[in-house]
Write a protein that holds these residues in place. Sequence first.
Motif, PDB file in Angstrom:
ATOM      1  N   PHE A 143      40.938  49.068  42.843  1.00 53.85           N
ATOM      2  CA  PHE A 143      42.366  49.196  42.547  1.00 53.85           C
ATOM      3  C   PHE A 143      42.677  50.307  41.538  1.00 53.85           C
ATOM      4  O   PHE A 143      43.840  50.486  41.156  1.00 53.85           O
ATOM      5  CB  PHE A 143      42.915  47.860  42.027  1.00 53.85           C
ATOM      6  CG  PHE A 143      43.010  46.791  43.074  1.00 53.85           C
ATOM      7  CD1 PHE A 143      43.845  46.937  44.164  1.00 53.85           C
ATOM      8  CD2 PHE A 143      42.240  45.636  42.975  1.00 53.85           C
ATOM      9  CE1 PHE A 143      43.934  45.955  45.143  1.00 53.85           C
ATOM     10  CE2 PHE A 143      42.324  44.646  43.947  1.00 53.85           C
ATOM     11  CZ  PHE A 143      43.172  44.803  45.038  1.00 53.85           C
ATOM     12  N   ASP A 233      49.546  42.786  49.575  1.00 54.02           N
ATOM     13  CA  ASP A 233      48.521  43.635  48.977  1.00 54.02           C
ATOM     14  C   ASP A 233      47.868  42.865  47.838  1.00 54.02           C
ATOM     15  O   ASP A 233      48.138  41.680  47.635  1.00 54.02           O
ATOM     16  CB  ASP A 233      49.083  44.983  48.506  1.00 54.02           C
ATOM     17  CG  ASP A 233      50.181  44.828  47.451  1.00 54.02           C
ATOM     18  OD1 ASP A 233      50.420  43.692  46.977  1.00 54.02           O
ATOM     19  OD2 ASP A 233      50.813  45.840  47.090  1.00 54.02           O
ATOM     20  N   GLY A 234      46.967  43.513  47.108  1.00 55.64           N
ATOM     21  CA  GLY A 234      46.279  42.822  46.016  1.00 55.64           C
ATOM     22  C   GLY A 234      45.089  42.033  46.522  1.00 55.64           C
ATOM     23  O   GLY A 234      44.344  42.511  47.374  1.00 55.64           O
TER      24      GLY A 234
END
Length: 321
Positions: A143, A233-234
């Motif tokens: 990320f 997302d994530g």
Amino acid sequence: MTDHIVIAGASGFIGQHLAAAWRARGARVSEIGRSGPDARWGDTAAITRLLDGADLLVNLAGKSVNCRYGPANRAEIMRSRVETTRELREAVLACAAPPRLWLNSSTATIYRHAEDRPMTESTGELGRGFSVDVATSWEREFFEGELPGTRRVALRMAIVLGDGSALVPLMGLARVGLGGPQLDGPWPATKARLAAGTHHHQGAGGGRQKFSWIHVDDVLGSIDWLREHDDVDGVVNLSSPNPSDDRTMMGIVRRAVGMPIGLPATRWMLELGTAVLRTETELVLKSRWVVPERLVEGGYEFVHPHLDETVKQIVAERRRR
């Protein structure tokens, strides 16, 4: 227009299953690995060319954790995840038309040893030790920085089951009468293992450590679902909504292979056995209680939601072959 899907680290059980399924649908599937075939690690320019214009990137690269956690193996487990993810991120950033979605493998082991409640994406607590350090470093690298044209999802996968998975050696043990529960208990910790974070501290007794799992068909199904949901997302837990425990799981395996008895294995037996097999007791003694909150709330319907049906299906498939 034909889908172009790029898989990094496609040589393992999960990668082979995904590649075969997507090719059967007519997709173009390219692979990145130590020896290609389409691009090799270390050749970032070739990886960039491969990713430019691709629809989906799936990264499964990383040395197997089914080994002894000595210094060399620990270093390679970490390096093979963090450095490959960094190289992919640099390649995606350099693309004129980057993949719209990048799915990066992670692990449900990132959560703490849980006997009191399930771990979800919103309420899960991270654990401690070497395996957790690997997972958090992996996700941090994934990320890192901005990728404006690419949605990123980390797949916190539970133990993946299927023909060729970790279930196969358990079936072998069950067939010879050794398919009882794996029982935790006290075991002396050395200073070196405590410092390295590789000592498993005693948890659930009686084989009641939680067993979170997912069928490989639902790994594929979850990826299909994620491709359709641009708002997600994530981090996403990839696990069945119906986790089991070690004692129940081993009983299901015994019944599936037709063995009425299964001798239990105590902690000292497991420590000696894993030393001989060059693996770690954490892999069977840590209580992984993980549920897929985001998938369930998003309406994903599991192909294989129950462990007993799943194990029967895998055993039957192996017999047919």
